[in-house]
Scaffold this motif. Structure first.
Motif, mmCIF file in Angstrom:
data_model
loop_
_atom_site.group_PDB
_atom_site.id
_atom_site.type_symbol
_atom_site.label_atom_id
_atom_site.label_comp_id
_atom_site.label_asym_id
_atom_site.label_seq_id
_atom_site.Cartn_x
_atom_site.Cartn_y
_atom_site.Cartn_z
ATOM 1 N N HIS A 236 0.852 -1.190 0.000
ATOM 2 C CA HIS A 236 0.000 0.000 0.000
ATOM 3 C C HIS A 236 0.893 1.247 0.000
ATOM 4 C CE1 HIS A 236 -3.640 -2.550 1.544
ATOM 5 N NE2 HIS A 236 -3.116 -2.995 0.422
ATOM 6 N N SER A 237 0.820 2.096 1.010
ATOM 7 C CA SER A 237 1.723 3.257 1.046
ATOM 8 C C SER A 237 2.725 3.151 2.189
ATOM 9 C CB SER A 237 0.912 4.554 1.204
ATOM 10 O OG SER A 237 0.244 4.871 0.007
ATOM 11 N N CYS A 238 2.865 1.980 2.751
ATOM 12 C CA CYS A 238 3.648 1.814 3.970
ATOM 13 C C CYS A 238 5.139 1.639 3.663
ATOM 14 C CB CYS A 238 3.142 0.616 4.766
ATOM 15 S SG CYS A 238 3.875 0.494 6.407
ATOM 16 N N VAL A 239 5.962 2.433 4.332
ATOM 17 C CA VAL A 239 7.413 2.381 4.211
ATOM 18 C C VAL A 239 8.013 2.251 5.609
ATOM 19 C CG1 VAL A 239 9.480 3.672 3.511
ATOM 20 C CG2 VAL A 239 7.426 3.729 2.083
ATOM 21 N N GLU A 240 8.992 1.355 5.724
ATOM 22 C CA GLU A 240 9.688 1.146 6.992
ATOM 23 C C GLU A 240 11.118 1.650 6.857
ATOM 24 O OE1 GLU A 240 10.234 -2.354 10.348
ATOM 25 O OE2 GLU A 240 9.918 -2.938 8.256
ATOM 26 N N ILE A 241 11.578 2.371 7.887
ATOM 27 C CA ILE A 241 12.906 2.969 7.876
ATOM 28 C C ILE A 241 13.636 2.573 9.153
ATOM 29 C CG2 ILE A 241 14.200 5.152 7.810
ATOM 30 C CD1 ILE A 241 11.539 6.345 6.569
ATOM 31 N N PHE B 19 -0.471 -2.246 5.613
ATOM 32 C CA PHE B 19 0.603 -2.989 4.944
ATOM 33 C C PHE B 19 0.161 -4.392 4.586
ATOM 34 C CE2 PHE B 19 1.253 -2.340 9.535
ATOM 35 C CZ PHE B 19 0.956 -3.596 10.018
ATOM 36 N N THR B 20 0.893 -4.985 3.659
ATOM 37 C CA THR B 20 0.684 -6.389 3.302
ATOM 38 C C THR B 20 1.786 -7.275 3.876
ATOM 39 O OG1 THR B 20 1.826 -6.005 1.195
ATOM 40 C CG2 THR B 20 -0.563 -5.808 1.195
ATOM 41 N N HIS B 21 2.859 -6.664 4.351
ATOM 42 C CA HIS B 21 3.947 -7.363 5.041
ATOM 43 C C HIS B 21 4.185 -6.638 6.361
ATOM 44 C CE1 HIS B 21 4.912 -9.626 1.369
ATOM 45 N NE2 HIS B 21 4.715 -8.483 0.736
ATOM 46 N N PRO B 22 4.225 -7.342 7.482
ATOM 47 C CA PRO B 22 4.326 -6.663 8.770
ATOM 48 C C PRO B 22 5.698 -6.030 8.982
ATOM 49 C CG PRO B 22 4.493 -9.028 9.069
ATOM 50 C CD PRO B 22 4.138 -8.813 7.629
ATOM 51 N N PRO B 23 5.742 -4.926 9.712
ATOM 52 C CA PRO B 23 7.024 -4.312 10.042
ATOM 53 C C PRO B 23 7.742 -5.097 11.132
ATOM 54 C CG PRO B 23 5.260 -3.128 11.131
ATOM 55 C CD PRO B 23 4.604 -4.166 10.248
ATOM 56 N N ASP C 32 -6.369 2.889 3.540
ATOM 57 C CA ASP C 32 -5.174 2.313 2.944
ATOM 58 C C ASP C 32 -3.894 3.018 3.392
ATOM 59 O OD1 ASP C 32 -6.296 4.462 1.457
ATOM 60 O OD2 ASP C 32 -5.038 3.989 -0.257
ATOM 61 N N HIS C 33 -4.031 3.947 4.342
ATOM 62 C CA HIS C 33 -2.868 4.629 4.918
ATOM 63 C C HIS C 33 -2.791 4.461 6.437
ATOM 64 C CE1 HIS C 33 -1.812 6.872 1.185
ATOM 65 N NE2 HIS C 33 -3.090 6.602 0.934
ATOM 66 N N ILE C 34 -3.910 4.130 7.071
ATOM 67 C CA ILE C 34 -3.945 4.045 8.534
ATOM 68 C C ILE C 34 -4.571 2.743 9.029
ATOM 69 C CG2 ILE C 34 -6.230 5.118 8.834
ATOM 70 C CD1 ILE C 34 -5.097 6.708 11.176
ATOM 71 N N GLY C 35 -5.041 1.913 8.120
ATOM 72 C CA GLY C 35 -5.933 0.809 8.466
ATOM 73 C C GLY C 35 -5.436 -0.180 9.491
ATOM 74 N N GLN C 36 -4.111 -0.411 9.579
ATOM 75 C CA GLN C 36 -3.590 -1.404 10.516
ATOM 76 C C GLN C 36 -2.791 -0.773 11.653
ATOM 77 O OE1 GLN C 36 -2.293 -5.271 8.760
ATOM 78 N NE2 GLN C 36 -2.406 -4.168 6.817
ATOM 79 N N ILE D 270 -8.896 10.135 14.918
ATOM 80 C CA ILE D 270 -9.322 8.910 14.245
ATOM 81 C C ILE D 270 -8.501 7.721 14.740
ATOM 82 C CG2 ILE D 270 -9.421 7.749 11.991
ATOM 83 C CD1 ILE D 270 -10.073 10.539 10.794
ATOM 84 N N ALA D 271 -7.173 7.907 14.888
ATOM 85 C CA ALA D 271 -6.315 6.838 15.393
ATOM 86 C C ALA D 271 -6.730 6.426 16.805
ATOM 87 C CB ALA D 271 -4.859 7.284 15.369
ATOM 88 N N HIS D 272 -7.126 7.391 17.602
ATOM 89 C CA HIS D 272 -7.579 7.093 18.970
ATOM 90 C C HIS D 272 -8.843 6.231 18.940
ATOM 91 C CE1 HIS D 272 -7.884 7.536 23.247
ATOM 92 N NE2 HIS D 272 -9.012 8.226 23.190
#
Length: 222
Positions: free
Chosen positions: A8-13, A25-29, A44-48, A66-68
């Motif tokens: 989706h739009s998820c990036v891990e750094i 994400f489709t792969h967990p961090p 698709d940006h906050i769903g998980q 919304i996150a809360h």
């Protein structure tokens, strides 16, 4: 510093801090995330976000609300606005489309429902061994900035898809990052081939879900 795309739009750094951007994400961090940056509140940006058990959430105040509601305790929420800095994360204005009338019309016509509340969009400039810019799913970025890596939201629009891709390439050329990490290309209904980008721009296009290591603004493993 290492980066990878998680779907989706998820990036891990992994660098000065362990940062996750747009936690759907489709792969967990990896565990022990320190900061979660949310560009806006579409699913698709906050769903998980609730599945990530650690990390301070950096998002606009209305997105934090919304996150809360999605289960994030108030102690982990840090409302931010454009112009602020948190450690090596610079918060910038966002240009993701969340309230545009045409966006609402497209959702009604193709998805038969109103879009989810998006909140106030933000962009994130991660300052590390290489500077990374994440613009959510925006198709323009009218700010003078020269990051080393642009997370480019590549997708096939349901309306005038080739024109839309040309707009995305124009944004990438304007930002002029030497490296592009394609994101957002795997969403059902708007899938696109990220390797198309290589045919349209001279930047180095990083390959999907592999880790990419950077030192002194140069990729070490590609």
């Amino acid at each position: 510093m290492k980066i990878r795309y998680l779907g989706h739009s998820c990036v891990e750094i992994l660098g000065k801090h362990h940062i996750l951007i747009d936690p759907d994400f489709t792969h967990p961090p990896l565990p022990d995330v320190e900061f979660i940056c949310v560009s806006h509140a579409h699913k698709d940006h906050i769903g998980q976000i609730a599945s990530v058990s650690s990390g301070v959430v950096l998002a606009a105040p209305d997105v934090c609300e919304i996150a809360h509601k999605m289960g994030i305790p108030a102690s982990r929420l840090k409302p931010v606005k454009a112009g602020e800095q948190k450690e090596n994360i610079k918060i910038l204005p966002g240009f993701s489309v969340v309230k545009d009338p045409m966006y609402i019309v497209v959702n009604l016509f193709f998805r038969f429902r109103l879009p989810d509340p998006g909140g106030t969009p933000l962009s994130f400039h991660i300052q590390d061994e290489a500077d990374l810019l994440h613009v959510g799913d925006a198709h323009h970025f009218p700010i003078e900035l020269r990051p080393d890596i642009l997370c480019l939201p590549w997708r096939t629009s349901p309306i005038r898809p080739e024109k839309y891709k040309s707009v995305l390439i124009d944004m990438a050329k304007q930002v002029a990052a030497p490296y592009i990490l394609p994101i957002h290309y795997d969403l059902p209904g708007t899938e696109a081939d990220p390797f198309e980008i290589r045919e349209r721009i001279s930047a180095t296009v990083l390959n999907g879900e592999n880790w990419h290591s950077f030192h002194n603004k140069k990729v070490l493993i590609n």
